[in-house]
Write a protein that holds these residues in place. Sequence first.
Motif, PDB file in Angstrom:
ATOM      1  N   LYS A 222       0.852  -1.194   0.000  1.00  0.00           N
ATOM      2  CA  LYS A 222       0.000   0.000   0.000  1.00  0.00           C
ATOM      3  C   LYS A 222       0.892   1.250   0.000  1.00  0.00           C
ATOM      4  O   LYS A 222       1.715   1.435   0.900  1.00  0.00           O
ATOM      5  N   TRP A 223       0.707   2.077  -1.016  1.00  0.00           N
ATOM      6  CA  TRP A 223       1.462   3.329  -1.073  1.00  0.00           C
ATOM      7  C   TRP A 223       0.831   4.339  -0.132  1.00  0.00           C
ATOM      8  O   TRP A 223      -0.390   4.534  -0.121  1.00  0.00           O
ATOM      9  N   ARG A 224       1.640   4.971   0.699  1.00  0.00           N
ATOM     10  CA  ARG A 224       1.169   5.980   1.641  1.00  0.00           C
ATOM     11  C   ARG A 224       2.071   7.208   1.583  1.00  0.00           C
ATOM     12  O   ARG A 224       3.262   7.085   1.308  1.00  0.00           O
ATOM     13  N   TRP A 225       1.518   8.352   1.858  1.00  0.00           N
ATOM     14  CA  TRP A 225       2.285   9.592   1.799  1.00  0.00           C
ATOM     15  C   TRP A 225       3.434   9.598   2.804  1.00  0.00           C
ATOM     16  O   TRP A 225       4.436  10.309   2.623  1.00  0.00           O
ATOM     17  N   THR A 226       3.295   8.784   3.860  1.00  0.00           N
ATOM     18  CA  THR A 226       4.347   8.761   4.876  1.00  0.00           C
ATOM     19  C   THR A 226       5.619   8.066   4.382  1.00  0.00           C
ATOM     20  O   THR A 226       6.682   8.229   4.995  1.00  0.00           O
ATOM     21  N   ILE A 227       5.533   7.289   3.297  1.00  0.00           N
ATOM     22  CA  ILE A 227       6.726   6.592   2.790  1.00  0.00           C
ATOM     23  C   ILE A 227       7.793   7.589   2.332  1.00  0.00           C
ATOM     24  O   ILE A 227       8.928   7.545   2.812  1.00  0.00           O
ATOM     25  N   PRO A 228       7.476   8.526   1.424  1.00  0.00           N
ATOM     26  CA  PRO A 228       8.505   9.526   1.086  1.00  0.00           C
ATOM     27  C   PRO A 228       8.815  10.467   2.246  1.00  0.00           C
ATOM     28  O   PRO A 228       9.952  10.943   2.378  1.00  0.00           O
TER      29      PRO A 228
END
Length: 300
Positions: A222-228
């Motif tokens: 799941k891509w989440r904004w917290t990754i970058p």
Amino acid sequence: MWMYLGLLAALFLGLHNLCKKHAVQGNEVFPVLLGTITAGFILLLPLYLSSRFSPEYTKEIGFYIDPISLKVHGFIFIKSMIMAASWVLAYQALKHLPITIVTPIRSAGPFFTFIGAIIIYQERPTFWQWIGFFLIIFSVMLYSRIGKKEGINFKKNKWIFAIIGATFLGASSGLYDKFLIQYQKLTPQTLQFWFCWYTILILLVILVFTWFPYTEKRKNFKWRWTIPAVGILLQTADYFYFKALQDPEALIMLLSAIKRSQILIAVLVGGVIFKEHNKRKKLVPLIGIMIGVFLIMYTS
């Protein structure tokens, strides 16, 4: 000045830990880790390009990435291997343990750094600094008792061993940082850029065997904004940390301990955001850890 830079690093590390907890919850760990490091690399890439095509301007603003020898590339690759192993263990543990348990165990890292600094760099602590470090270790033991109330057995839970291993490797990397910054004369941005590059290569090799071939795992990501956000906050924290290390008077044992003040954000704010249990009881060992950090900072 280097102590204040250490506190800035601690601030961004605390925010980094909160974003990291959100990024890995119910998610595939290795692609999350790759995403965070890639985000940090993208953040630094303009500095590398500017250093090659507009070196005078980049030197003027203080972000020039120096050309380095093959030998130094090898030194940085070793750091990348150490930290890749540490992060893999830490992310797996963070996925399965409360942040208010993981972060205090990570706070024992300065103890390993403390011993290494004495043996390798002949840094000499005071009596009260010894007291401060043992107070940190004792406080972490108190956390282990609180953790059992959350169904976490510190003797049988494999994720506890994972976070302890990650802590030891992270402390080893901290000692290695002093060698790279003070003895190899690397600038923070030079070390950060090539470190990110080699870590990405290492993680891609891991993913080739553990993630890319498995359709189900790829679907679960799941891509989440917290990754970058994790990658950007980490590189910001590392920049201030490496700038502090550039000061010849900086002691790695003290700087490592100062960074542990990130625990305030992780326990106080993280406990509220992630609605974890026993927050009030965790304040007791938290105070012990902060007193230990205080003794280390102000009794040099």
